[in-house]
Design a protein around this motif. Sequence first.
Motif, mmCIF file in Angstrom:
data_model
loop_
_atom_site.group_PDB
_atom_site.id
_atom_site.type_symbol
_atom_site.label_atom_id
_atom_site.label_comp_id
_atom_site.label_asym_id
_atom_site.label_seq_id
_atom_site.Cartn_x
_atom_site.Cartn_y
_atom_site.Cartn_z
ATOM 1 N N TYR A 89 0.849 -1.197 0.000
ATOM 2 C CA TYR A 89 0.000 0.000 0.000
ATOM 3 C C TYR A 89 0.885 1.247 0.000
ATOM 4 O O TYR A 89 1.907 1.288 0.675
ATOM 5 C CB TYR A 89 -0.899 0.005 1.233
ATOM 6 C CG TYR A 89 -1.622 1.310 1.474
ATOM 7 C CD1 TYR A 89 -2.653 1.734 0.638
ATOM 8 C CD2 TYR A 89 -1.285 2.129 2.558
ATOM 9 C CE1 TYR A 89 -3.317 2.932 0.855
ATOM 10 C CE2 TYR A 89 -1.940 3.332 2.789
ATOM 11 C CZ TYR A 89 -2.962 3.729 1.928
ATOM 12 O OH TYR A 89 -3.612 4.915 2.148
ATOM 13 N N ILE A 90 0.512 2.251 -0.775
ATOM 14 C CA ILE A 90 1.228 3.515 -0.783
ATOM 15 C C ILE A 90 0.262 4.632 -0.362
ATOM 16 O O ILE A 90 -0.802 4.805 -0.958
ATOM 17 C CB ILE A 90 1.854 3.820 -2.182
ATOM 18 C CG1 ILE A 90 2.503 5.205 -2.209
ATOM 19 C CG2 ILE A 90 0.824 3.710 -3.302
ATOM 20 C CD1 ILE A 90 3.788 5.307 -1.472
ATOM 21 N N ASP A 91 0.625 5.348 0.696
ATOM 22 C CA ASP A 91 -0.188 6.467 1.177
ATOM 23 C C ASP A 91 0.223 7.725 0.410
ATOM 24 O O ASP A 91 1.181 8.403 0.767
ATOM 25 C CB ASP A 91 0.019 6.656 2.682
ATOM 26 C CG ASP A 91 -0.842 7.790 3.241
ATOM 27 O OD1 ASP A 91 -1.623 8.370 2.466
ATOM 28 O OD2 ASP A 91 -0.722 8.084 4.440
ATOM 29 N N LEU A 92 -0.502 8.014 -0.659
ATOM 30 C CA LEU A 92 -0.138 9.135 -1.525
ATOM 31 C C LEU A 92 -0.290 10.483 -0.828
ATOM 32 O O LEU A 92 0.351 11.463 -1.216
ATOM 33 C CB LEU A 92 -0.997 9.119 -2.794
ATOM 34 C CG LEU A 92 -0.757 7.946 -3.750
ATOM 35 C CD1 LEU A 92 -1.748 8.001 -4.901
ATOM 36 C CD2 LEU A 92 0.662 7.963 -4.289
ATOM 37 N N GLU A 93 -1.117 10.551 0.205
ATOM 38 C CA GLU A 93 -1.320 11.818 0.919
ATOM 39 C C GLU A 93 -0.056 12.288 1.626
ATOM 40 O O GLU A 93 0.240 13.467 1.687
ATOM 41 C CB GLU A 93 -2.448 11.666 1.945
ATOM 42 C CG GLU A 93 -3.821 11.780 1.339
ATOM 43 C CD GLU A 93 -4.869 12.056 2.400
ATOM 44 O OE1 GLU A 93 -5.646 13.005 2.228
ATOM 45 O OE2 GLU A 93 -4.909 11.309 3.393
ATOM 46 N N SER A 94 0.705 11.332 2.186
ATOM 47 C CA SER A 94 1.855 11.732 2.999
ATOM 48 C C SER A 94 3.214 11.443 2.365
ATOM 49 O O SER A 94 4.180 12.134 2.623
ATOM 50 C CB SER A 94 1.787 11.035 4.368
ATOM 51 O OG SER A 94 1.784 9.636 4.201
ATOM 52 N N PHE A 98 -1.040 -0.517 -4.252
ATOM 53 C CA PHE A 98 -2.446 -0.182 -4.068
ATOM 54 C C PHE A 98 -2.548 1.184 -3.405
ATOM 55 O O PHE A 98 -1.793 1.509 -2.485
ATOM 56 C CB PHE A 98 -3.148 -1.228 -3.195
ATOM 57 C CG PHE A 98 -4.521 -0.803 -2.728
ATOM 58 C CD1 PHE A 98 -5.539 -0.596 -3.644
ATOM 59 C CD2 PHE A 98 -4.784 -0.587 -1.374
ATOM 60 C CE1 PHE A 98 -6.803 -0.179 -3.219
ATOM 61 C CE2 PHE A 98 -6.036 -0.178 -0.944
ATOM 62 C CZ PHE A 98 -7.055 0.021 -1.868
ATOM 63 N N ALA A 99 -3.473 2.025 -3.895
ATOM 64 C CA ALA A 99 -3.733 3.326 -3.280
ATOM 65 C C ALA A 99 -5.228 3.597 -3.315
ATOM 66 O O ALA A 99 -5.950 3.069 -4.171
ATOM 67 C CB ALA A 99 -2.980 4.440 -4.010
ATOM 68 N N ILE A 100 -5.691 4.392 -2.383
ATOM 69 C CA ILE A 100 -7.125 4.732 -2.312
ATOM 70 C C ILE A 100 -7.498 5.615 -3.502
ATOM 71 O O ILE A 100 -6.765 6.538 -3.868
ATOM 72 C CB ILE A 100 -7.444 5.429 -0.976
ATOM 73 C CG1 ILE A 100 -7.210 4.438 0.173
ATOM 74 C CG2 ILE A 100 -8.874 5.952 -0.935
ATOM 75 C CD1 ILE A 100 -7.196 5.045 1.543
ATOM 76 N N LYS A 101 -8.628 5.318 -4.107
ATOM 77 C CA LYS A 101 -9.049 5.969 -5.347
ATOM 78 C C LYS A 101 -9.104 7.495 -5.229
ATOM 79 O O LYS A 101 -8.643 8.211 -6.124
ATOM 80 C CB LYS A 101 -10.427 5.432 -5.762
ATOM 81 C CG LYS A 101 -10.851 5.809 -7.172
ATOM 82 C CD LYS A 101 -12.120 5.083 -7.559
ATOM 83 C CE LYS A 101 -12.487 5.371 -9.013
ATOM 84 N NZ LYS A 101 -13.679 4.613 -9.443
ATOM 85 N N SER A 102 -9.648 8.018 -4.130
ATOM 86 C CA SER A 102 -9.756 9.473 -3.962
ATOM 87 C C SER A 102 -8.378 10.127 -3.872
ATOM 88 O O SER A 102 -8.183 11.255 -4.334
ATOM 89 C CB SER A 102 -10.582 9.806 -2.716
ATOM 90 O OG SER A 102 -9.970 9.286 -1.555
ATOM 91 N N HIS A 103 -7.397 9.388 -3.273
ATOM 92 C CA HIS A 103 -6.037 9.923 -3.183
ATOM 93 C C HIS A 103 -5.397 9.999 -4.566
ATOM 94 O O HIS A 103 -4.688 10.959 -4.884
ATOM 95 C CB HIS A 103 -5.177 9.058 -2.265
ATOM 96 C CG HIS A 103 -5.620 9.072 -0.833
ATOM 97 N ND1 HIS A 103 -5.007 8.321 0.150
ATOM 98 C CD2 HIS A 103 -6.634 9.736 -0.221
ATOM 99 C CE1 HIS A 103 -5.622 8.539 1.306
ATOM 100 N NE2 HIS A 103 -6.616 9.390 1.102
ATOM 101 N N ILE A 104 -5.654 8.987 -5.385
ATOM 102 C CA ILE A 104 -5.124 8.974 -6.763
ATOM 103 C C ILE A 104 -5.700 10.149 -7.554
ATOM 104 O O ILE A 104 -4.979 10.855 -8.264
ATOM 105 C CB ILE A 104 -5.444 7.632 -7.456
ATOM 106 C CG1 ILE A 104 -4.622 6.505 -6.821
ATOM 107 C CG2 ILE A 104 -5.170 7.710 -8.954
ATOM 108 C CD1 ILE A 104 -4.964 5.112 -7.332
ATOM 109 N N SER A 105 -7.019 10.376 -7.412
ATOM 110 C CA SER A 105 -7.668 11.488 -8.128
ATOM 111 C C SER A 105 -7.058 12.825 -7.734
ATOM 112 O O SER A 105 -6.843 13.705 -8.566
ATOM 113 C CB SER A 105 -9.172 11.502 -7.830
ATOM 114 O OG SER A 105 -9.773 10.312 -8.271
#
Length: 559
Positions: A61-66, A125-132
Motif C-alpha cells: 500500500y502507498i499512502d499518496l497523501e503523505s 495499491f492506493a485509495i481511489k480518492s487519493h489517486i484522483s
Amino acid sequence: MKKNLLQLLLNKNLITTKRYKEVKELSLKENCSEEQIIFQDIKEDINELIKILDKDFNIPYIDLESSFVKNEAFNLISKEVANKYSLVPFYDMNNEVNVAFSNPFDIKVIDELKFITNKKIKVFFAIKSHISEVIKNCYGKQIVDVAVEEMKKEYMLEVKQKNIEAHSAFSTENAPVIRITNSLLKQAVDAEASDIHLEPFKFFAIIRMRVDGILNEINQVPSNVYKSLCTRLKIMANMDIATKLIPLDGKITENIDGIDYDFRVSSLPTMYGEKLVIRVLYKAEKFINLDSLGFGSEKVMHLKDILKLSHGMIIVAGPTGSGKSTTLYALLNEINSKSKNIITIEDPIEYNMSRVNQVNVNNKAGLTFSNGLRSVLRQDPDVIMIGEIRDEETAHIAVRASITGHLVLSTLHTNGAIESISRLIDMGIPSYLVADSLVVVLAQRLVRKLCPYCKIEHTIIHDKFQHLGLKKGEKIFKALGCNKCNETGYKGRTVIYELFKLDSNHKSIISRSGISDELWKYCNEKKSSSFMESCRESVLKGITSIEEFENATFSYNFK
C-alpha cells in the motif's frame, strides 16, 4: 492454488455471505472481474484489506497523501490514461516504474502500461480518492511541459514565418498554446491561487502563482513560446494584440469543471516583452460566509448585531490583499433579504450576489464612484456598499448618506482602525460628521493557516516570544509540509483583526478634537480587541504558526 480475494474476505469474516453473492452476481452481470466490483466501491475495512493485499498478494500500500513526491514519472503515462484507469506513476527507476492502482488486479491495464512505458511495472495499491487528488494536482505541469516541447518543434519547422506569434495564437491547428493557457487557468483554480504572473526575460519567461499570499514559481517557458502564450491570453481577454507599448486591461470568462470563473488580465510593457498578471475572481458563495472567515464566534455575533442598524457607516480597513472585499461581501450576505434594497458600486464586481443590485464602475464612460453614488441615492436604497472610498467627493457623499437613513459599507486603505478616522478627516470630512456617521471600523490582515494534515505540536522552550505574549511551556503547532499543502506546511488563510466600535465618548472626543492624544489614550484603555490578541489566539489554537505571527507583527506596528 491461485488465491481469490473475494473468498479470502469471506473466510476472514470481512464481508457477509450476502455481500459475497452480490459481488458474484454483479461480476457476471457486468462481465467484469470480482476485484473490479470490490475496488469500485470499497465497503470493507480498508486497513484489513490493505493487510490482505500485502500479505497474501504481495501488493504493498502507498499512502499518496503523505509520502508522494513529484518527479519525472508523470512523463511516462499520460493524464488521460491515468484518469481512465484510476492509477498514477509515482517513482521511476531505470528499468522499472512504481505505479499506484485503485484496482491492482487489472492485468490488462498492467500489460498496457508495460507496452506504453517499455518498463517493468511495480504494482502498488492506493485509495481511489487519493489517486484522483494527485492526478489533479500534479499533471498540470506535465501538460505545459509537453505542449512547450511540441511548440519548440513547430518553431523549428516554421522559422521562416515572420509573424509567427499571430499565426500561433489564431491557428486552430496550434493546439499546444491552447493547452498551455487552459492548463494554467485550471491549475490556478485547483490551487485556489489569487493571481497568475507571467514575466518575460531575455531567454525565457517565468510563470508564477500566488497561493495563500505567497508567490511560487511553477514553470519556465522559452521566450518564443511566451510570445504565443501572451498573444493567446490577450485575444481571450479581448485586448488589442497589436498594442504592446502601453499597459492594457482585459477580462476572460472561462468554464472550468462546470463552473464559470472570471480572470482579470493586466499587461505591462517591460524590457523583454509584456508582463501579464491575471487575477482570479472566485464567485462561489462558500467564500462569502461570515462564520467561515476566521472571526471569533463572539465577534461574529457582535458584527451581526451591528448589521441590524438602519443607518451609519461600517468601514473595513487594511492594505491591498488583506481580504477587505471578501469581508464586505460576507457582511452583505448576512443582511441580504427580500425586505431590503441593497445596491453596490464596485470596481470591479468580484462576486455575483442574488437579490443585490451591483453596479460596475466605468471611468471611461464617466461612471465613477462619486457619480454612481449620487445615482444610487436616487434609487431608494436601504443598504449601500461602496467598493472603496478613494477620493474626497466619494467620502463626502458616503458620510452624508450614512446620516440620512442609509447603512453604508465601504473599505479604506489604512493600516489600522484609528488611522481610518484620520484618513476620513484628511479627506476633508469635518470631525463632527465623522463622529456622527461612523459606527464601527474593522481593520484586518490575512495570515496563512497551518495545514491540518501535517502540522505538528511543539512546546515553547525559551522566552524569546514573550514580546508576542507567548510564554515558555505553552503548546503551539509548527508547519511541516506534505503532499496536501505542496510541501509548504500551510493551506488556506484566515483573518486577524481589530474591531473598533465607537461609543459616545469616542464620538465626543472626535467631534471636539479629531485625532488627538486624548483619543489615542481613551482607545487604548477601551480597546475591545486588537491584532495582537487575535493573532496570539490563532497561534494557541493551532490555526496559524508563530512564524506567521512574527511576519504579521513585522508588517504592522501593533499598538
